[in-house]
Write a protein that holds these residues in place. Structure first.
Motif, PDB file in Angstrom:
ATOM      1  N   VAL A  67       0.839  -1.203   0.000  1.00 13.46           N
ATOM      2  CA  VAL A  67       0.000   0.000   0.000  1.00 13.46           C
ATOM      3  C   VAL A  67       0.872   1.251   0.000  1.00 13.46           C
ATOM      4  O   VAL A  67       0.530   2.280  -0.584  1.00 13.46           O
ATOM      5  CB  VAL A  67      -0.934  -0.021   1.228  1.00 13.46           C
ATOM      6  N   GLU A  94      -7.815  -0.226  -2.793  1.00 11.08           N
ATOM      7  CA  GLU A  94      -8.912  -0.976  -2.181  1.00 11.08           C
ATOM      8  C   GLU A  94      -8.720  -2.475  -2.361  1.00 11.08           C
ATOM      9  O   GLU A  94      -9.001  -3.263  -1.451  1.00 11.08           O
ATOM     10  CB  GLU A  94     -10.239  -0.533  -2.798  1.00 11.08           C
ATOM     11  N   THR A  96      -5.858  -3.962  -2.617  1.00  7.95           N
ATOM     12  CA  THR A  96      -4.751  -4.361  -1.751  1.00  7.95           C
ATOM     13  C   THR A  96      -5.185  -4.437  -0.296  1.00  7.95           C
ATOM     14  O   THR A  96      -4.667  -5.240   0.483  1.00  7.95           O
ATOM     15  CB  THR A  96      -3.592  -3.359  -1.898  1.00  7.95           C
ATOM     16  N   ASN A  97      -6.146  -3.609   0.096  1.00  2.00           N
ATOM     17  CA  ASN A  97      -6.627  -3.640   1.479  1.00  2.00           C
ATOM     18  C   ASN A  97      -7.301  -4.967   1.821  1.00  2.00           C
ATOM     19  O   ASN A  97      -7.312  -5.385   2.981  1.00  2.00           O
ATOM     20  CB  ASN A  97      -7.617  -2.497   1.718  1.00  2.00           C
ATOM     21  N   ALA A 102      -1.998  -7.294   3.923  1.00  2.00           N
ATOM     22  CA  ALA A 102      -2.221  -5.929   4.402  1.00  2.00           C
ATOM     23  C   ALA A 102      -2.850  -5.929   5.787  1.00  2.00           C
ATOM     24  O   ALA A 102      -2.542  -5.088   6.631  1.00  2.00           O
ATOM     25  CB  ALA A 102      -3.107  -5.169   3.418  1.00  2.00           C
ATOM     26  N   LYS A 103      -3.730  -6.896   6.053  1.00  2.00           N
ATOM     27  CA  LYS A 103      -4.362  -6.961   7.371  1.00  2.00           C
ATOM     28  C   LYS A 103      -3.369  -7.417   8.435  1.00  2.00           C
ATOM     29  O   LYS A 103      -3.374  -6.928   9.566  1.00  2.00           O
ATOM     30  CB  LYS A 103      -5.556  -7.905   7.315  1.00  2.00           C
ATOM     31  N   CYS A 107      -1.709  -2.343   7.803  1.00  3.65           N
ATOM     32  CA  CYS A 107      -1.500  -1.176   6.949  1.00  3.65           C
ATOM     33  C   CYS A 107      -2.699  -0.949   6.023  1.00  3.65           C
ATOM     34  O   CYS A 107      -2.535  -0.497   4.892  1.00  3.65           O
ATOM     35  CB  CYS A 107      -0.213  -1.329   6.134  1.00  3.65           C
ATOM     36  N   VAL A 108      -3.891  -1.294   6.509  1.00  2.00           N
ATOM     37  CA  VAL A 108      -5.099  -1.064   5.719  1.00  2.00           C
ATOM     38  C   VAL A 108      -5.378   0.434   5.690  1.00  2.00           C
ATOM     39  O   VAL A 108      -5.363   1.106   6.724  1.00  2.00           O
ATOM     40  CB  VAL A 108      -6.287  -1.841   6.313  1.00  2.00           C
ATOM     41  N   ASP A 110      -7.806   3.702   4.753  1.00  2.00           N
ATOM     42  CA  ASP A 110      -9.194   4.124   4.574  1.00  2.00           C
ATOM     43  C   ASP A 110      -9.212   5.293   3.598  1.00  2.00           C
ATOM     44  O   ASP A 110      -8.749   6.389   3.909  1.00  2.00           O
ATOM     45  CB  ASP A 110      -9.793   4.525   5.924  1.00  2.00           C
TER      46      ASP A 110
END
Length: 220
Positions: A67, A94, A96-97, A102-103, A107-108, A110
């Motif tokens: 991200v 989005e 990649t989230n 990422a979770k 590093c999610v 918004d």
């Protein structure tokens, strides 16, 4: 475990050896890859099965960039890219989230939350801020404090008549000692010279008896 089984010595190998070691000592057959039964390869050198294969979710998640790279790209080309390209970058962020990587890395991002750096506007100081600022300026603008050392405590004052004897005694040159040789001293005695009384001495019989050497008995 049972007892190991041995093979009988032969003409080629005249030693006793266990059956397991004998089986393991046989060389393996080399497999030559001839390509028979494998999927066909297209003119570009790619197998047809690789083009028709379905990528697993784990491989698909690992294929997405970080991200942070998307954010750096978005900030670097924010004023150069069109709205369509920026929207495409947002879609990739989005996507990649959603990945598990990422979770796990926490590093999610918004996208609905607006960037605080862009929304921050310059504003003037309030009256309370100006008051604090002027108080601080008045505090540092004052004269510097001088920290003088405390005065020295001296003894009682004396008149000059009482100090003159001590001053005269200090001002006189000291008496230096005159060093001479030891032979020049009055108490010095020359070790080479014999005292005159020793020449007139008469030895006694007792001293003669003590001066004679003892007779050492000889072994028979």
């Amino acid at each position: 475990m049972g007892k190991p089984k041995y093979d009988i010595p032969t003409a080629t190998f005249p030693y006793k050896i266990s059956k397991r070691l004998n089986i393991l000592s046989v060389p393996r057959r080399y497999i030559i890859d001839t390509g028979e039964g494998m999927p066909a390869i297209n003119p570009r050198g790619i197998r047809q099965s690789a083009l028709r294969g379905v990528i697993s979710d784990r491989v698909n998640d690992a294929a997405w960039p970080y991200v942070r790279r998307f954010l750096l790209t978005k900030r670097a080309y924010k004023n150069k890219f069109s709205e369509e390209r920026l929207e495409r970058i947002n879609r990739m962020i989005e996507a990649t989230n959603v990945t598990c990587y990422a979770k796990l890395a926490n590093c999610v991002l918004d996208l609905k939350k607006q960037d605080t750096k862009d929304m921050k506007k310059k504003r003037g100081w309030t009256e309370s801020e100006w008051k604090k600022h002027m108080d601080y300026i008045g505090q540092i603008a004052g004269p510097r404090r001088e920290f003088k050392p405390p005065p020295l405590k001296r003894g009682e004052c004396k008149p000059l008549e009482k100090l003159l004897p001590r001053i005269k005694n200090i001002s006189m040159l000291p008496e230096f000692k005159w060093y001479r040789r030891l032979s020049k001293e009055a108490w010095y005695r020359d070790p080479i010279k014999v005292p005159p009384n020793a020449l007139k001495y008469v030895i006694s019989d007792r001293v003669k008896k003590l001066a004679t050497p003892r007779v050492i008995p000889q072994a028979e």
